[in-house]
Design a protein around this motif. Structure first.
Motif, PDB file in Angstrom:
ATOM      1  N   ALA A  57      15.464  -3.166   4.113  1.00 49.32           N
ATOM      2  CA  ALA A  57      15.045  -3.604   2.771  1.00 49.32           C
ATOM      3  C   ALA A  57      14.114  -2.592   2.112  1.00 49.32           C
ATOM      4  O   ALA A  57      14.192  -2.331   0.918  1.00 49.32           O
ATOM      5  CB  ALA A  57      14.361  -4.966   2.860  1.00 49.32           C
ATOM      6  N   LYS A  58      13.222  -2.002   2.876  1.00 48.93           N
ATOM      7  CA  LYS A  58      12.259  -1.040   2.328  1.00 48.93           C
ATOM      8  C   LYS A  58      12.825   0.376   2.243  1.00 48.93           C
ATOM      9  O   LYS A  58      12.200   1.252   1.667  1.00 48.93           O
ATOM     10  CB  LYS A  58      11.032  -0.957   3.260  1.00 48.93           C
ATOM     11  N   GLU A  59      13.978   0.601   2.900  1.00 47.25           N
ATOM     12  CA  GLU A  59      14.510   1.956   3.110  1.00 47.25           C
ATOM     13  C   GLU A  59      13.433   2.821   3.758  1.00 47.25           C
ATOM     14  O   GLU A  59      13.128   3.925   3.317  1.00 47.25           O
ATOM     15  CB  GLU A  59      14.992   2.563   1.791  1.00 47.25           C
ATOM     16  N   ARG A  60      12.848   2.260   4.807  1.00 39.48           N
ATOM     17  CA  ARG A  60      11.750   2.941   5.504  1.00 39.48           C
ATOM     18  C   ARG A  60      12.302   3.842   6.592  1.00 39.48           C
ATOM     19  O   ARG A  60      13.193   3.431   7.341  1.00 39.48           O
ATOM     20  CB  ARG A  60      10.832   1.891   6.119  1.00 39.48           C
ATOM     21  N   PRO A  61      11.769   5.079   6.739  1.00 42.83           N
ATOM     22  CA  PRO A  61      12.230   5.944   7.827  1.00 42.83           C
ATOM     23  C   PRO A  61      11.964   5.279   9.181  1.00 42.83           C
ATOM     24  O   PRO A  61      10.914   4.676   9.383  1.00 42.83           O
ATOM     25  CB  PRO A  61      11.366   7.206   7.681  1.00 42.83           C
ATOM     26  N   PRO A 144       4.985  -4.181   7.405  1.00 40.00           N
ATOM     27  CA  PRO A 144       4.497  -3.046   6.628  1.00 40.00           C
ATOM     28  C   PRO A 144       4.189  -3.539   5.217  1.00 40.00           C
ATOM     29  O   PRO A 144       4.473  -4.697   4.893  1.00 40.00           O
ATOM     30  CB  PRO A 144       5.702  -2.107   6.609  1.00 40.00           C
ATOM     31  N   SER A 145       3.630  -2.697   4.380  1.00 42.82           N
ATOM     32  CA  SER A 145       3.419  -3.081   2.989  1.00 42.82           C
ATOM     33  C   SER A 145       4.777  -3.390   2.365  1.00 42.82           C
ATOM     34  O   SER A 145       5.779  -2.741   2.679  1.00 42.82           O
ATOM     35  CB  SER A 145       2.715  -1.955   2.245  1.00 42.82           C
ATOM     36  N   ALA A 146       4.814  -4.392   1.455  1.00 42.65           N
ATOM     37  CA  ALA A 146       6.097  -4.910   0.949  1.00 42.65           C
ATOM     38  C   ALA A 146       6.575  -4.176  -0.299  1.00 42.65           C
ATOM     39  O   ALA A 146       7.003  -4.795  -1.275  1.00 42.65           O
ATOM     40  CB  ALA A 146       5.971  -6.413   0.686  1.00 42.65           C
ATOM     41  N   ASN A 147       6.523  -2.850  -0.266  1.00 43.97           N
ATOM     42  CA  ASN A 147       7.027  -2.017  -1.363  1.00 43.97           C
ATOM     43  C   ASN A 147       8.283  -1.285  -0.881  1.00 43.97           C
ATOM     44  O   ASN A 147       8.520  -1.198   0.325  1.00 43.97           O
ATOM     45  CB  ASN A 147       5.962  -0.977  -1.749  1.00 43.97           C
ATOM     46  N   SER A 148       9.058  -0.739  -1.824  1.00 43.71           N
ATOM     47  CA  SER A 148      10.111   0.190  -1.403  1.00 43.71           C
ATOM     48  C   SER A 148       9.387   1.405  -0.854  1.00 43.71           C
ATOM     49  O   SER A 148       8.353   1.808  -1.387  1.00 43.71           O
ATOM     50  CB  SER A 148      10.940   0.679  -2.597  1.00 43.71           C
ATOM     51  N   PRO A 152       3.924   2.752  -4.652  1.00 40.42           N
ATOM     52  CA  PRO A 152       2.589   2.188  -4.404  1.00 40.42           C
ATOM     53  C   PRO A 152       2.701   0.819  -3.737  1.00 40.42           C
ATOM     54  O   PRO A 152       3.616   0.049  -4.030  1.00 40.42           O
ATOM     55  CB  PRO A 152       1.997   2.057  -5.818  1.00 40.42           C
ATOM     56  N   SER A 153       1.776   0.501  -2.829  1.00 41.91           N
ATOM     57  CA  SER A 153       1.808  -0.798  -2.139  1.00 41.91           C
ATOM     58  C   SER A 153       1.589  -1.943  -3.133  1.00 41.91           C
ATOM     59  O   SER A 153       0.860  -1.783  -4.105  1.00 41.91           O
ATOM     60  CB  SER A 153       0.726  -0.849  -1.061  1.00 41.91           C
ATOM     61  N   PRO A 154       2.221  -3.104  -2.891  1.00 42.02           N
ATOM     62  CA  PRO A 154       2.112  -4.236  -3.826  1.00 42.02           C
ATOM     63  C   PRO A 154       0.832  -5.026  -3.636  1.00 42.02           C
ATOM     64  O   PRO A 154       0.503  -5.425  -2.521  1.00 42.02           O
ATOM     65  CB  PRO A 154       3.326  -5.094  -3.457  1.00 42.02           C
ATOM     66  N   LEU A 181      -6.136  -2.199  -1.108  1.00 44.82           N
ATOM     67  CA  LEU A 181      -5.720  -1.022  -0.340  1.00 44.82           C
ATOM     68  C   LEU A 181      -5.364  -1.488   1.056  1.00 44.82           C
ATOM     69  O   LEU A 181      -5.952  -2.457   1.553  1.00 44.82           O
ATOM     70  CB  LEU A 181      -6.872  -0.020  -0.206  1.00 44.82           C
ATOM     71  N   GLU A 182      -4.446  -0.783   1.740  1.00 47.89           N
ATOM     72  CA  GLU A 182      -4.055  -1.194   3.082  1.00 47.89           C
ATOM     73  C   GLU A 182      -5.224  -1.063   4.052  1.00 47.89           C
ATOM     74  O   GLU A 182      -6.174  -0.324   3.815  1.00 47.89           O
ATOM     75  CB  GLU A 182      -2.885  -0.352   3.611  1.00 47.89           C
ATOM     76  N   SER A 183      -5.062  -1.739   5.205  1.00 42.26           N
ATOM     77  CA  SER A 183      -6.131  -1.785   6.202  1.00 42.26           C
ATOM     78  C   SER A 183      -6.516  -0.402   6.719  1.00 42.26           C
ATOM     79  O   SER A 183      -5.716   0.537   6.699  1.00 42.26           O
ATOM     80  CB  SER A 183      -5.661  -2.635   7.392  1.00 42.26           C
TER      81      SER A 183
HETATM   82 MG    MG Z   1       2.949   1.210   3.437  1.00 42.02          MG
END
Ligand code: MG
Ligand code: TXA
Length: 347
Positions: A57-61, A144-148, A152-154, A181-183
Motif C-alpha cells: 500500500a505504501k510502495e515502501r522499499p 510505519p507512518s501512513a503516507n505513500s 511527508p508523514s500524515p 513528527l515521528e518518534s
Molecule cells: Mg515514515
C-alpha cells in the motif's frame, strides 16, 4: 481486500468502531491508526501476509524495517531476546511515549518486519486510541507512518486519505496528532545510546540517561556506499513535489536571497510573523525558536507547498537544539540535503 478499489472508511474512535478496526487487524487487514506522533499504517506484526500489505500500500522499499507497537510491557518480552540496562532506563523514563528502541529480536518476529536484520524496533505509544486498538486486536502492531513512501508523514486522517484512499478499509480518525513528527529512534547496543532519528524525546532528554552518540546520517548525507545504522536514513523522505531548498541564515540575508530571485517561480517556507512584505507565495510553520510548534506544523506545511504553484521553495532553517533538531532532520531530508548557508552579509 486491500487492493486498489477498496472503499476506505473514516471511523470515529467509538467503542464499536475500535472493535471493528481491531477485528479487521486480527483478520490480517491493514488499518490506519492515530498515534501521538503521526498516523501509522498498522497490521498484525506476527502475520507476514498482513505485513506485506503495508509494504504494498505504501510502495515502501522492502529493505526498510518497520516499528512494532505494543500497549503493555508484557507484550515486549516475547518479541526480544534481551533488554539491557540502558534500554530499561529509557523505557522507564519515556514509555509510553514517542520513543522507539531497537533491540535484539526473538525468533517470533518475522523477517519481513526487520528487513532481515537481527534487531527489531519497538515502541509503546502514549496515544489512548492507539493503545485501545493494540489491546483490542490482541497482537503487537507493525506500523510505519501512513503516507505513500517518500511523502511527508500524515498528521491528520485526511492526509492518510489523500495518500492511501482505496488501499485500506479503515482509517481511525483521532484528530490532529499531538507531536506531528515521528518518534525518536535509538539503539542501546553495547549498553550505549545511539540516536538514529531525533524526535520529541530530545537529545538533551536522552543525555540524562547516559552518553548519547548521534548516528552519522542524522545531520548529514551518508556517502553512497556508507552503511546506515537505520535503513530509513538512506531513503528519500518527506518530499513535496515542489523542490525545496533549505537556507541556513539570519532573516535579512534570507530576504535578500528572495529579492535576488525576483521574477523566478519561487515561494518561501517561513516562520510565523516573517511574512510581512514578502510578495511571493509562502507557507508558515511556527515561530522562530519554537521547535514544538514547528514540529507540529512542518508536515502539514510541506504538503501545502504543492498548492503554491511555484517551481522552487526556499525554506527557513530551524535551530538544531531541543525539538528543533528533529525539525531540522526532517527538513534536511525534505530538501534532499540541498542547503544554502549564508553569513550575515548574505554571502
Ligand atoms: Mg515514515
Ligand atoms: O512515530 C513513529 O515512529 C511512527 C508511528 C506510526 O509510530 N512510525 C514511523 O515508522 O515513523 P517509519 O516506518 O516511518 O519509520 C521507522 C524508522 C525507519 O527509519 C526505519 O529504518 C527505522 O525506524 N527502523 C525500524 N526498524 C529498525 C531496526 N531494526 N534497526 C534500525 N532502524 C530501524
Amino acid at each position: 481486500m486491500s487492493g486498489v478499489g477498496v472503499v476506505t472508511l473514516l471511523l470515529k474512535p467509538t467503542d464499536e468502531n475500535i472493535e471493528a478496526a481491531a477485528t479487521a487487524l486480527k483478520n490480517g487487514e491493514i488499518v490506519a491508526i492515530p498515534t501521538e506522533t503521526v498516523y501509522g499504517l498498522a497490521a498484525d506484526a506476527l502475520n507476514p501476509q498482513a505485513v506485506a500489505k503495508i509494504f504494498k500500500a505504501k510502495e515502501r522499499p522492502q529493505d526498510n524495517p518497520l516499528i512494532v507497537h505494543i500497549s503493555s510491557l508484557e507484550m515486549l518480552n516475547p518479541l526480544v531476546n534481551e533488554v539491557d540496562e540502558a534500554a530499561k532506563s529509557l523505557m522507564k523514563a519515556f514509555w509510553p511515549g514517542p520513543l522507539t528502541i531497537v533491540l535484539e529480536k526473538s525468533e517470533l518476529v518475522p523477517s519481513i518486519i526487520t528487513a532481515g536484520l537481527s534487531t527489531v524496533a519497538v515502541r509503546f505509544p502514549k496515544n489512548e486510541i492507539a493503545q485501545r486498538l493494540i489491546t483490542a486486536s490482541g497482537c503487537p502492531l507493525a506500523a510505519p507512518s501512513a503516507n505513500s513512501s517518500g511523502k511527508p508523514s500524515p498528521t491528520r486522517a485526511e492526509h492518510v486519505l489523500e495518500d492511501l484512499k482505496g488501499k485500506l478499509p479503515f482509517i481511525v480518525d483521532g484528530g490532529e496528532c499531538e507531536v506531528g513528527l515521528e518518534s525518536t529512534v535509538v539503539t542501546t547496543k553495547g549498553g550505549k545510546i545511539t540516536l538514529l532519528r531525533p524526535g520529541a524525546v530530545t537529545l538533551e532528554m536522552l543525555s540524562e540517561h547516559g552518553e548519547v552518540t548521534v548516528a552519522k546520517g542524522v545531520l548529514s548525507e551518508l556517502e553512497q556506499n556508507e552503511a546506515a545504522l537505520s535503513p530509513g536514513m538512506k531513503h528519500r523522505h518527506y518530499s513535496p513535489k515542489t523542490k525545496v531548498i533549505m537556507v541556513e541564515s539570519e532573516l535579512e540575508p534570507f530576504y535578500s536571497l528572495l529579492k535576488s530571485k525576483s521574477g523566478e517561480s519561487i515561494g518561501a517556507l517561513l516562520f510565523e510573523g516573517e511574512e510581512k512584505g514578502v510578495e511571493i507565495p509562502f507557507v508558515c510553520y511556527g515561530k522562530i525558536g519554537d521547535g514544538e510548534v514547528q514540529g507540529h506544523e512542518l508536515f502539514s506545511a510541506l504538503r501545502r507547498l504543492d498548492s503554491l504553484g511555484v517551481d522552487r521553495v526556499y525554506a527557513r532553517a530551524p535551530e538544531k537544539s531541543g525539538r528543533g533538531l528533529a525539525v531540522y532532520n526532517r527538513l534536511l531530508r525534505a530538501c534532499g540535503f540541498d542547503v544554502i548557508r549564508l553569513d550575515k552579509k548574505g554571502e
